[in-house]
Design a protein around this motif. Structure first.
Motif, mmCIF file in Angstrom:
data_model
loop_
_atom_site.group_PDB
_atom_site.id
_atom_site.type_symbol
_atom_site.label_atom_id
_atom_site.label_comp_id
_atom_site.label_asym_id
_atom_site.label_seq_id
_atom_site.Cartn_x
_atom_site.Cartn_y
_atom_site.Cartn_z
ATOM 1 N N CYS A 33 0.841 -1.196 0.000
ATOM 2 C CA CYS A 33 0.000 0.000 0.000
ATOM 3 C C CYS A 33 0.882 1.255 0.000
ATOM 4 C CB CYS A 33 -0.926 -0.001 1.208
ATOM 5 S SG CYS A 33 -2.004 1.426 1.255
ATOM 6 N N LYS A 34 0.690 2.119 -0.987
ATOM 7 C CA LYS A 34 1.535 3.306 -1.159
ATOM 8 C C LYS A 34 1.396 4.280 0.010
ATOM 9 C CE LYS A 34 2.517 7.005 -4.424
ATOM 10 N NZ LYS A 34 1.999 7.811 -5.535
ATOM 11 N N VAL A 35 0.157 4.471 0.484
ATOM 12 C CA VAL A 35 -0.115 5.431 1.569
ATOM 13 C C VAL A 35 0.596 4.998 2.856
ATOM 14 C CG1 VAL A 35 -1.949 6.502 2.959
ATOM 15 C CG2 VAL A 35 -2.362 5.973 0.558
ATOM 16 N N ILE A 36 0.498 3.712 3.184
ATOM 17 C CA ILE A 36 1.127 3.194 4.409
ATOM 18 C C ILE A 36 2.643 3.211 4.260
ATOM 19 C CG2 ILE A 36 1.387 1.142 5.881
ATOM 20 C CD1 ILE A 36 -1.562 0.504 5.255
ATOM 21 N N LYS A 37 3.120 2.860 3.060
ATOM 22 C CA LYS A 37 4.568 2.793 2.811
ATOM 23 C C LYS A 37 5.230 4.159 3.020
ATOM 24 C CE LYS A 37 7.517 0.279 -0.359
ATOM 25 N NZ LYS A 37 7.601 -0.406 -1.649
ATOM 26 N N GLU A 38 4.560 5.223 2.594
ATOM 27 C CA GLU A 38 5.121 6.571 2.717
ATOM 28 C C GLU A 38 5.235 7.028 4.170
ATOM 29 O OE1 GLU A 38 2.637 8.967 0.230
ATOM 30 O OE2 GLU A 38 3.610 8.285 -1.614
ATOM 31 N N SER A 39 4.277 6.638 4.993
ATOM 32 C CA SER A 39 4.300 7.087 6.393
ATOM 33 C C SER A 39 4.860 6.026 7.348
ATOM 34 C CB SER A 39 2.898 7.510 6.829
ATOM 35 O OG SER A 39 1.994 6.482 6.584
ATOM 36 N N TRP A 40 5.479 5.003 6.829
ATOM 37 C CA TRP A 40 6.066 3.929 7.645
ATOM 38 C C TRP A 40 7.413 4.363 8.204
ATOM 39 C CZ3 TRP A 40 3.513 -0.513 8.808
ATOM 40 C CH2 TRP A 40 4.231 -1.512 9.465
ATOM 41 N N ASP A 41 7.611 4.125 9.480
ATOM 42 C CA ASP A 41 8.879 4.456 10.138
ATOM 43 C C ASP A 41 9.595 3.148 10.449
ATOM 44 O OD1 ASP A 41 10.974 5.532 11.479
ATOM 45 O OD2 ASP A 41 9.799 6.486 13.080
ATOM 46 N N HIS A 42 10.747 2.938 9.804
ATOM 47 C CA HIS A 42 11.463 1.661 9.949
ATOM 48 C C HIS A 42 12.129 1.492 11.309
ATOM 49 C CE1 HIS A 42 10.781 0.282 5.890
ATOM 50 N NE2 HIS A 42 10.978 1.539 5.484
ATOM 51 N N TYR A 47 3.691 -2.897 15.067
ATOM 52 C CA TYR A 47 2.567 -2.582 15.967
ATOM 53 C C TYR A 47 2.498 -1.079 16.230
ATOM 54 C CZ TYR A 47 -0.118 -2.124 20.276
ATOM 55 O OH TYR A 47 -1.026 -1.723 21.213
ATOM 56 N N ARG A 48 3.649 -0.474 16.561
ATOM 57 C CA ARG A 48 3.684 0.963 16.865
ATOM 58 C C ARG A 48 3.378 1.802 15.629
ATOM 59 N NH1 ARG A 48 8.592 3.317 19.993
ATOM 60 N NH2 ARG A 48 7.383 5.203 19.671
ATOM 61 N N ASN A 49 3.877 1.360 14.475
ATOM 62 C CA ASN A 49 3.598 2.071 13.223
ATOM 63 C C ASN A 49 2.100 2.124 12.952
ATOM 64 O OD1 ASN A 49 5.772 3.193 11.600
ATOM 65 N ND2 ASN A 49 6.670 1.173 11.710
ATOM 66 N N LEU A 50 1.452 0.967 13.045
ATOM 67 C CA LEU A 50 0.019 0.899 12.761
ATOM 68 C C LEU A 50 -0.791 1.657 13.805
ATOM 69 C CD1 LEU A 50 -0.210 -2.810 11.605
ATOM 70 C CD2 LEU A 50 -0.451 -0.811 10.167
#
Length: 199
Positions: A33-42, A47-50
């Motif tokens: 998912c492009k939207v989630i990928k852009e705001s994902w913090d590696h 769990y914390r990301n979501l």
């Protein structure tokens, strides 16, 4: 006997690439998912990301199934501590997610119109075009045709033709091959209205 079993378990397997196997086990998969990928913090866990995005990781925790025993206990506690129940409710109010805009974007994306990819199989298209060429829109005559092997009723055949006409790519190709594409748009609209009126 026990020692032999333990020894057998610890045998080194040359055919296994342990490094690759470990990487495969550790890998959680790629986020498509492009939207989630852009705001994902590696740096954060999944769990914390979501949670920061306001998305659920476990549906059982977010949408809890009501438990009669727990409801009765909660009711009893409220009856005993009437003044304290309000403060508990204030504590239970969830904080707003840090990246709350992600949910809005996902909802917007899900509601956006999609390109229709549905296509009828080649054999079915050939059968429908054969019927249209021979009978036009006389569905009752189509029903009696010798090529109607599955003995479909005129209503079933009409529905198939409606579906075929609803696929612009296939229906457009059919009209182009028969030289009917130059026909007035009003005539096509009349045919479509006639199909709707038959319902």
């Amino acid at each position: 006997m026990k020692i032999k079993k333990q020894h057998r378990k610890k045998k080194y397997l040359h055919k296994l690439n342990r490094k690759r196997m470990h990487k495969k086990q550790e890998n959680t998969g790629e986020v498509l998912c492009k939207v989630i990928k852009e705001s994902w913090d590696h740096r954060k866990s999944s769990y914390r990301n979501l949670r920061d995005m306001g998305l659920a990781t476990d549906p059982n925790k977010t949408i809890k199934i009501p438990n009669f025993k727990q409801q009765q206990l909660k009711r009893a506690k409220q009856m005993v501590n009437e003044g304290e129940s309000e403060s508990e409710e204030e504590q239970n109010i969830e904080e707003q997610p840090i990246k709350g805009h992600v949910v809005g974007l996902l909802e917007k994306e899900s509601k956006a119109p999609r390109k229709r990819r549905f296509m009828l199989p080649k054999g079915q298209v050939e059968f429908i075009t054969y019927l249209l060429d021979k009978y036009g829109h006389d569905y009752k005559a189509m029903e009696r045709d010798k090529k109607n092997y599955y003995q479909e009723t005129w209503k079933q055949l009409r529905q198939k033709i409606k579906t075929f006409m609803g696929i612009p790519k296939q229906y457009g190709e059919y009209l182009q091959s028969r030289g009917k594409l130059e026909e007035d748009e009003e005539e096509l609209k009349k045919q479509a209205k006639a199909l709707v009126m038959d319902d």
